[in-house]
Structures are given as C-alpha cells and as structure tokens.
Design an enzyme around this catalytic site. Structure first.
Site, PDB file in Angstrom:
ATOM      1  N   GLY A  96      16.333   6.963   4.811  1.00 50.20           N
ATOM      2  CA  GLY A  96      15.160   6.083   4.835  1.00 50.20           C
ATOM      3  C   GLY A  96      14.670   5.822   3.434  1.00 50.20           C
ATOM      4  N   ASN A  97      13.450   5.341   3.311  1.00 50.21           N
ATOM      5  CA  ASN A  97      12.859   5.152   1.979  1.00 50.21           C
ATOM      6  C   ASN A  97      11.345   5.330   2.074  1.00 50.21           C
ATOM      7  OD1 ASN A  97      11.593   2.439   2.431  1.00 50.21           O
ATOM      8  ND2 ASN A  97      13.734   1.902   2.833  1.00 50.21           N
ATOM      9  N   TYR A  98      10.679   5.248   0.925  1.00 53.70           N
ATOM     10  CA  TYR A  98       9.253   5.585   0.872  1.00 53.70           C
ATOM     11  C   TYR A  98       8.308   4.469   1.312  1.00 53.70           C
ATOM     12  CZ  TYR A  98      10.512   9.715  -1.900  1.00 53.70           C
ATOM     13  OH  TYR A  98      11.027  10.901  -2.321  1.00 53.70           O
ATOM     14  N   ALA A 153      11.334  -2.986   3.345  1.00 52.63           N
ATOM     15  CA  ALA A 153      12.276  -2.339   2.427  1.00 52.63           C
ATOM     16  C   ALA A 153      13.487  -1.940   3.268  1.00 52.63           C
ATOM     17  CB  ALA A 153      11.629  -1.120   1.791  1.00 52.63           C
TER      18      ALA A 153
END
Ligand code: C5P
Length: 402
Positions: free
Chosen positions: A209-211, A277
């Site tokens: 995943g990402n932030y 994102a």
C-alpha cells in the site's frame, strides 16, 4: 457581505448559550436577513420569547398551537419558507431527537420539514460533547447532509475547561454568509473523483500500500458537491467519511477494482479528477495462504497495474475534462508536464514532497496547477479544503468552456 432578503429559521434550545442566540439573531437582522425564531420549551427557560420577538420583529414560535386563540403554527410552511435553518445553540437532547426524528416539539418538526440546508451549532459541557453518543449523533447528522458548526474550546458555564462552547455568533454569521456566497459553478455537472491509496494483495493478511490518507480527494469531492455537482467518489481503503448528500461513494481496494469502477462509469461524467495514489505495481500472484517465514531471502515478483488516468485520457470525449495529480520528489515540473501529455489530461495538480505542509496525511497542501499550454500557477500552502476550492474553480473554467 450581506444576507439581504434571506429567510433564516433560527432554532434555539435549552442551553445556557441561548443568551448568545439574541446576539446572533441581532447580527442576522443587521445583515438584512428575515429571521423566524423557533424555540424549544427548555430554550424559553434560558431566554424569553419577548427579547427574541423584539429583535426579530416576528412572534416567536414554540408551540404547535397558540393557546388563547387555537392558531396552528405550520412547521411545514416554516420549513419551506427557510433559505437556511440554523440551530444555535443545539443541545445533546435536540441533536439526538434530530437524528431519530423524535418530533415532539416545533423545532424538530420544522427541522424534519426543512428543505433548506441546516446548520447545527452544538453547545454543551465537555464530557457531554465528547461522549460517543453525541459524537455518533453528530456523525449521523453529517450523513444526513447537515452542517455541524464545531464548538470551540475554552471555559464552559460549568467552569470546566474544554470543547463544548458554542461557536461565537459573529463566526456563525460569517459561516452562513460564506455559504450563500459560494457560487454554484458546477451546477448540473457530474464529476468523478478517485481518492486514497490502493491495496495490492500479497496473501490473505498482507498487502502493498502507500501512505495516502484520501484527505485531498475527499476535500475535492466535498468542494465539487458544494459547488453544485453530482459527485461519484471512487475511494480506496481510507478511514474517512463522506458528508455531502450529493456524493455517491464507491469503495474499492485494489488498482484493478478502481480501474473497473472508473472506466465503466466515466462516460456519464463531465469530468474526472484522478487524485488517488494508485499502486504502480501489484504482486504477480496472490498467495492463497499466509506466506510463511523462512531463513532465506524472499523475492517478490511485481507486475505493472493499468494506468487508470491514461485509460480515461484515451476514451475522453471533447466535452469531457480530465484532471490528474502528480506527487513528485524531484524534477517536479518536468515530470508533471510529461504526465499531463502522456495521460491526455486537461491540467495537472503538482504537489512536491519537498514542500513543508504538502503531501500525504497532513491537512494542508501546497500545489502548482500546470495547464496544457504550459501556464503554471503556484498556490500558497493552504488547508486541503481551500486547495480543493482552487481546483474546483479551475475545473469550472474548463467544463463551462467545453
Ligand atoms: O504516473 P503517476 O502515477 O505519477 O501519475 C499520477 C496520476 O495518475 C494521478 O492523477 C493518479 O491518480 C493517476 N494514476 C492512475 N492510475 C495509475 C497510476 C496513476 O490513475 N495506475
């Protein structure tokens, strides 16, 4: 700004902050508004209807009937007359009744009949305000499309310090003025927005995943809805809530799910803003069972995800508008410009991780909007809600020109 000719129903409930409602009423009238006060029985214990009718120039409504002549007060007419309803102060009890439709007084029946936007300014002791029940009820009101005017922190009537003081009347007036001043620049338009991260599954318990928090995309969805658009928000896994009733939300998890939702829906929209994102890569295979630890190194094979923005750019009609985001760490403008062209965007919003106060998880952002003709506009660091308004204004310029 003025409120000239606006019809305001001012609901007053039984909180000590009711004394401030007299000042609020006076301020609305001074701005040119016509104000009809509706007060609960408990409200009358804190401030007299005589004060309020003298200030508004109208008899105060509290009962369903006037006792001496049997006149019935129509909450339906009042609800329809209002351009806006402001409940200030709003007690925990009234908030709870609004949530559940307990229509045992004139204020709640008027609320249930009101077609106009409703603003609620809670006022109560800090513990009452913080109680999960109150917080849940406020969330419910938000989900009905009501606007909550958050109380402030400070000394309370109980002499305790904390959050629960009704917002100051001048600030409430400013919020209502701002509401009326907001131009419906996207009225009748349909806008799709992607927001948040994507999760790319490795096994039943792990993902890549990402932030991304989704805050920017959710702020844009809210700003588009406030500007009159019908919004489709395609959201990756985030813990945010949608507030405005004109936002239809589609929750997805992976880039593939986001791709399918966006590509199948885009045709019905005037514009899409790609704020998510999206993971560029996903695991080549998803292990059906939890991967076990071993002493050896592990190599993951990743395969590229489809680019949603580029796919939408390829099917975009001349009457549709496409906006992308670029989060860059280096060579910002050049990279953003090349994405603008590659993905066939109308304009791109660049945020740099090098700017303090910009990017993931924070509540502010600092952006540059780059357009196809090479014009780029730098905006100062602002709240994500303010940045969203700038983006909506630019989008409206584009859509209304197509
Ligand atoms: O190429 P890059 O990922 O940096 O471009 C960012 C822009 O493209 C953003 O608007 C993002 O939402 C969009 N994007 C997308 N699908 C992908 C990757 C990025 O829609 N797979």
């Amino acid at each position: 700004m003025s409120l000239k000719g606006k019809h305001i129903v001012l609901g007053i409930t039984g909180s000590i902050a009711a004394y401030k409602a007299a000042y609020l009423l006076r301020a609305f009238v001074k701005k040119g508004a016509e104000v009809q006060v509706v007060i609960t029985p408990a409200g009358k214990e804190f401030i007299t209807p005589v004060t309020l009718s003298a200030l508004s120039g109208k008899p105060v409504v509290s009962e369903f009937f006037t006792a001496n002549d049997g006149t019935w007060h129509s909450h339906v007419d009042l609800g329809l007359w209002a351009d806006v309803m402001v409940i200030a102060p709003a007690t925990a009890s009234t908030i709870g009744k609004m949530v559940h439709g307990i229509a045992d007084n004139m204020l709640i029946t008027t609320y249930l009949s009101a077609k106009a936007p409703v603003f609620v300014a809670p006022a109560m002791d800090l513990d009452m305000f913080a109680h999960p029940s109150t917080q849940h009820n406020l969330d419910m009101l938000r989900s009905y499309g009501n606007y909550i005017i958050e109380p402030t922190s400070g000394e309370l009537a109980s002499h305790l310090e904390g959050k629960g003081r009704m917002e100051e009347p001048d600030r409430i007036v400013a919020i209502i003025e701002e509401f009326f001043a907001q131009k419906q620049v996207l009225a009748g338009k349909k806008v799709m927005i992607t927001a948040g991260p994507t999760y790319e599954k490795l096994d039943p318990v792990r993902f890549i995943g990402n932030y991304s928090s989704g805050k920017m995309g959710f702020a844009i969805a809210e700003a588009c809805a406030k500007a009159g658009a019908d919004v489709t928000l395609v959201a990756g896994p985030v813990s945010l809530k949608t507030v405005h009733p004109a936002i239809r939300r589609i929750d997805v998890e992976s880039a593939d799910e986001m791709y399918d939702a966006v590509v199948s829906e885009f045709g019905h929209h005037n514009a899409a803003i790609m704020c998510a994102a999206v993971a560029d890569y996903k695991p080549a295979t998803c292990c059906p069972e939890k991967m076990k630890r071993s002493a050896d190194d592990m190599t993951l094979q990743l395969v590229p995800n489809r680019d949603i923005a580029a796919a939408v750019g390829a099917i975009k009609r001349d009457d549709q508008c496409l906006v992308g985001f670029a989060l860059e760490t280096n060579n910002e403008e050049v990279n953003a410009q090349s994405k603008l062209e590659k993905k066939n965007l109308d304009f791109i919003v660049l945020n740099s991780l090098q700017d303090p106060g910009a990017g993931f998880r924070c509540d502010t952002n600092k952006v540059t909007i780059i357009e196809r003709d090479g014009i780029s506009t730098d905006y100062p660091c602002k709240s994500k809600a303010e940045v969203a308004k700038d983006i909506v204004e630019k989008l409206a310029e584009y859509i209304n020109r197509k």
